[in-house]
Design an enzyme around this catalytic site. Structure first.
Site, PDB file in Angstrom:
ATOM      1  N   HIS A 114       0.694  -1.233   0.592  1.00 47.29           N
ATOM      2  CA  HIS A 114       0.415   0.033   0.128  1.00 47.29           C
ATOM      3  C   HIS A 114       0.614   1.291   0.090  1.00 47.29           C
ATOM      4  O   HIS A 114       0.580   2.407  -0.186  1.00 47.29           O
ATOM      5  CB  HIS A 114      -1.047   0.240   1.373  1.00 47.29           C
ATOM      6  CG  HIS A 114      -0.738   0.594   2.542  1.00 47.29           C
ATOM      7  ND1 HIS A 114      -0.009  -0.453   3.536  1.00 47.29           N
ATOM      8  CD2 HIS A 114      -0.219   1.418   3.005  1.00 47.29           C
ATOM      9  CE1 HIS A 114       0.462   0.391   4.625  1.00 47.29           C
ATOM     10  NE2 HIS A 114       0.522   1.464   4.323  1.00 47.29           N
ATOM     11  N   ASP A 145       0.217  -7.569   1.742  1.00 47.00           N
ATOM     12  CA  ASP A 145       0.642  -5.966   1.460  1.00 47.00           C
ATOM     13  C   ASP A 145       2.521  -5.766   2.100  1.00 47.00           C
ATOM     14  O   ASP A 145       2.637  -5.151   2.816  1.00 47.00           O
ATOM     15  CB  ASP A 145       0.249  -5.537   3.452  1.00 47.00           C
ATOM     16  CG  ASP A 145       0.040  -3.468   3.045  1.00 47.00           C
ATOM     17  OD1 ASP A 145       0.118  -3.633   2.408  1.00 47.00           O
ATOM     18  OD2 ASP A 145      -0.294  -3.297   4.226  1.00 47.00           O
ATOM     19  N   SER A 227       4.412   2.547   8.032  1.00 43.86           N
ATOM     20  CA  SER A 227       4.272   1.465   6.859  1.00 43.86           C
ATOM     21  C   SER A 227       5.508   1.266   6.366  1.00 43.86           C
ATOM     22  O   SER A 227       6.187   1.938   4.873  1.00 43.86           O
ATOM     23  CB  SER A 227       3.265   1.824   5.921  1.00 43.86           C
ATOM     24  OG  SER A 227       1.996   1.353   6.495  1.00 43.86           O
TER      25      SER A 227
END
Length: 378
Positions: A114, A145, A227
């Site tokens: 993402h 992911d 992230s």
């Protein structure tokens, strides 16, 4: 107070809400209850005088040198940060940014799917400074992911050492390194709060978000931009890739509840992407169907409606057809596509599963399906 929080992905992209399979907070402090006997009463209450004397004697014989202990922990933190932080990069895609971990000397960088989104080209900034370097996409695995990009100029890159996430223990100290909110080279500290969580991204346009199996829950602060960074143990080894942070729908952000992809999974997927440009063995179970969430007459999710069935797949061979609504797998309810995705993430390809469904004519059936493997890419 107990609540079931939502979770948000933490690249500095549009925030995405996700759900978690269990209530993560609530109840009294188990560490306090019964410390002295009598269910958490004051010292000595409910205990014999002999017990109290032994407790005092033990304390007097084993004094804790708090300043020395604190200094040792601080020194350990400092050494880990000095060793690992040069391996953490900032990834910029247009006006969005996230983090990444240098994987090898060839310039490969591991991050979250993402973070890269639909982009093919990126700018990578090193924690040690210098001009941003161009990078290109190697491959992505959106279902888990994870993604890998490659820097055109790998000179000076310092690969991180990846540890064995299978050896993690609840209570173990960890550091989260990344670029939250654009503050490059940020480090936060915490512990491993829990292991073996299954968390999923929010469903978008009928498509389930990424599902992380065996996720590491940590109290180290994880914010937008973290992230794709690193969750690191005090041996300076990457044990996870931070990807999600909890948010309660009513109360907002839930500090101290974040999730990371285990390093074992990240290394496996990264190596496959580097070698093949795609994931050839996802090690994830699949039914062989495309689905959406069915809504009942009361407006609430009532199961997972089958849109298409993969020819030759487990579902097709078992007799599942378009229009069927899957309501449970192995007697566990599957009211939404997210619930089904989370459940399948805990199962093994090649094994059999009992699938309960409702036919379009209202008849309920339970079929035995031999699970296939979740595709790793096109």
């Amino acid at each position: 107070m107990t609540f079931s929080p939502a979770i948000t992905q933490v690249a500095a992209r549009s925030a995405l809400t996700v759900t978690v399979t269990a209530a993560l907070l609530g109840g009294a402090c188990a560490a306090c209850a019964g410390s002295y006997g009598g269910g958490g009463a004051t010292p000595g209450a409910g205990a014999s005088p002999r017990t109290g004397q032994a407790h005092s004697k033990a304390r007097s014989q084993s004094p804790v040198d708090v300043p020395s202990a604190a200094a040792a922990v601080e020194a350990a933190y400092e050494q880990v940060i000095k060793k690992v932080l040069p391996s953490i990069v900032q990834i910029t895609t247009g006006n969005e940014l996230g983090s990444g971990v240098v994987f090898d000397t060839d310039g490969h960088i591991v991050t979250n799917a993402h973070v890269v989104g639909e982009s093919q080209r990126f700018q990578v900034s090193l924690a040690t400074g210098g001009q941003a370097r161009p990078a290109t996409l190697v491959g992505t695995f959106p279902a888990g992911d994870l993604a890998v990009i490659k820097v055109a100029d790998p000179s000076g890159l310092a690969p991180a050492a990846f540890g064995d996430s299978g050896k993690l223990q609840v209570g173990q100290m960890v550091l989260a390194m990344g670029n939250p909110l654009g503050f490059s080279g940020t480090v936060t500290q915490g512990i491993v709060s829990a292991l073996g969580r299954t968390v999923s991204g929010e469903e978008e346009n009928g498509v389930p978000g990424a599902t992380i199996a065996d996720a590491i829950q940590t109290s180290a602060a994880i914010n937008r931009g973290n992230s794709g960074g690193a969750l690191v143990d005090l041996s300076a080894r990457v044990v996870g890739i931070p990807t999600l942070a909890a948010v309660d729908p009513q109360l907002g952000a839930a500090p101290g509840i974040g999730f990371a992809i285990p390093s074992a999974t990240a290394s496996d997927i990264a190596n496959q992407l580097i070698k093949n440009g795609r994931v050839v063995n996802s090690r994830r179970a699949a039914l062989g169907v495309r689905v959406g969430t069915a809504i009942g007459s009361n407006g609430e999710p009532a199961g997972v409606v089958v849109g298409t069935v993969t020819p030759g797949g487990g579902a097709a061979k078992a007799g599942i057809r378009p229009g069927d609504v899957i309501t449970a797998v192995n007697d566990t309810p599957t009211p939404t596509t997210t619930a089904l995705s989370q459940l399948l993430a805990t199962l093994t390809p090649g094994k059999q599963a009992k699938v309960t469904l409702q036919r379009p004519n209202g008849q309920t059936e339970t079929l035995t399906v031999t699970l296939g493997q979740l595709p790793g890419g096109p």
